[in-house]
Design an enzyme around this catalytic site. Sequence first.
Site, mmCIF file in Angstrom:
data_model
loop_
_atom_site.group_PDB
_atom_site.id
_atom_site.type_symbol
_atom_site.label_atom_id
_atom_site.label_comp_id
_atom_site.label_asym_id
_atom_site.label_seq_id
_atom_site.Cartn_x
_atom_site.Cartn_y
_atom_site.Cartn_z
ATOM 1 N N ARG A 291 -4.304 -5.717 5.006
ATOM 2 C CA ARG A 291 -5.444 -6.318 4.116
ATOM 3 C C ARG A 291 -4.586 -6.939 2.673
ATOM 4 O O ARG A 291 -4.946 -8.068 2.635
ATOM 5 C CB ARG A 291 -6.246 -5.299 3.639
ATOM 6 N N GLU B 203 5.912 -6.598 5.842
ATOM 7 C CA GLU B 203 5.901 -5.437 6.730
ATOM 8 C C GLU B 203 4.640 -4.666 6.261
ATOM 9 O O GLU B 203 4.350 -3.883 5.662
ATOM 10 C CB GLU B 203 7.038 -4.556 6.394
#
Length: 510
Positions: free
Chosen positions: A248, A267
């Site tokens: 998110r 990542e």
Amino acid sequence: MESLNFDKYPFLAELGFEKESYGCYTNGEWKSGEETVNSVNPHDNSITATVKLATPENYEECIKSMEAEKAAWMMLPAPARGEIVRQVGERMREKKDALGSLVALEMGKVKNEGDDEVQEVIDTCDFACGLSRALEGKVLPSERPGHMMLECWNPLGIVGVITAFNFPTAVFGCNACIALICGNLILWKGSDTTPLVSIATAKIFADVLKENGFNSVVSLCQGNGIEIGELMTNDKRVPLVSFTGSTRVGRIVGNTVSKRFGKTILECGGNNAVIILDDANIEAALEECVSSAVDTTGQVCTSCRRLYLQENIYDDFIEKLVNSYSDIKIGDPFNDETDIGPLHNKAGVEIYKNAIEEIKNQCGKILTGGNVIEGDGNYVEPTIVEIDKDSEIVQTETFAPILYVFKIKDVDEAIKFNNDVPQGLSSSLFTNDLKNYFKWIGPLGSDCGVVNCNVGSNDAEIGGAFGGEKETGGGRVSGSDAWKQYMRRSTCTVNFSTSLPLAQGIKFDV
């Protein structure tokens, strides 16, 4: 204001802490504003220390002092930069026990895992030092006589690094060591909930750099996460932002940086699968499966979340797996007999509780675990769940020790289900049949960035590029040619002849 307890935690003095902890380091000085954050021990939720946070004004100081030092660092030969990174590795070796203890205290992972995390930074320093003498570009053939082409790689400038709580020192180290030998400067924003580890790690890097005449090559801006994060992601003076965290937030970071045509290394989430076929070494697979699922209390981006077992081994393997879970020792991270410690914070416990409720709502069957352990700390039971493959919760990453188990017919069905989630970080296949393995790593195999065979999903070495695809973000850090992400490439054509032929045979008469 809570001050550090040096009697209870003597390793804090070894790491250079004083009575007050400041969240900003740049231009050779530690400073902060008046806003504070507490460092909380996940074992009992006691306050270890109160840290003064960096301000937006401190952020601007960081950028300006780094800009002033940028040319000197960029022009230092790469092997000389590598030598400084080697010295950082040596200092890390000296502080390994103390820093590993601080990771255990503030993050909550067991002490040996804290030590292992510091070792990862040490290993990356070694790797980066060697790489500093091997950064290379290509010499390419030209179609024109008397011409040659080559690739030239140069540093980007200031690299922003935003890291998460679960690896509060290693992720920074894997970014910083490689970026530094490439000629970049590092501006770091660590997790809001692990400020002491950020300060201690930054101090090790900063002290070594200061001894070598550099005061701002590594700057720490440990401030309000949203506030400092927004400054960094919107700042054109930071051409690359490396972010580790949730999908998110990673989506926000990626969109914000791309709007200004900056670069990102993302990542983000992982929803990792382990697949065990009936021709595998079952005992080894069992050991690796348990480790992948419960190490760091399931708070590793490469933790095993989904386990797919071939039908004819399913019942026997599940029985052994449940029995193995009963032997897991949960408790104080500093107890040598502890296997897993607490979740990092109370929010993690709530996420675990909500996931258990969703599992029940989606008709999941809890085979073991499923409970919060009463007490002052953030302890939960490692959990195994039988649930339908198409359940909504299977598509999400729950950062807790919850493992979903399923039956599969063969390797082809396993690959389908492995790939049938939005994330694409890590995956592992246990088999002794080479046909299965090469199908697994082929174009129609696992779509993850880490594709293992006969080792767990959380098994990765610093020599390989680490990262994943899809909603994991596509970034790569550490080994292989991940260094290229921290540099800009120029294609250079040289005419050493006396004629001026044009490419593609174009003739232009004047």
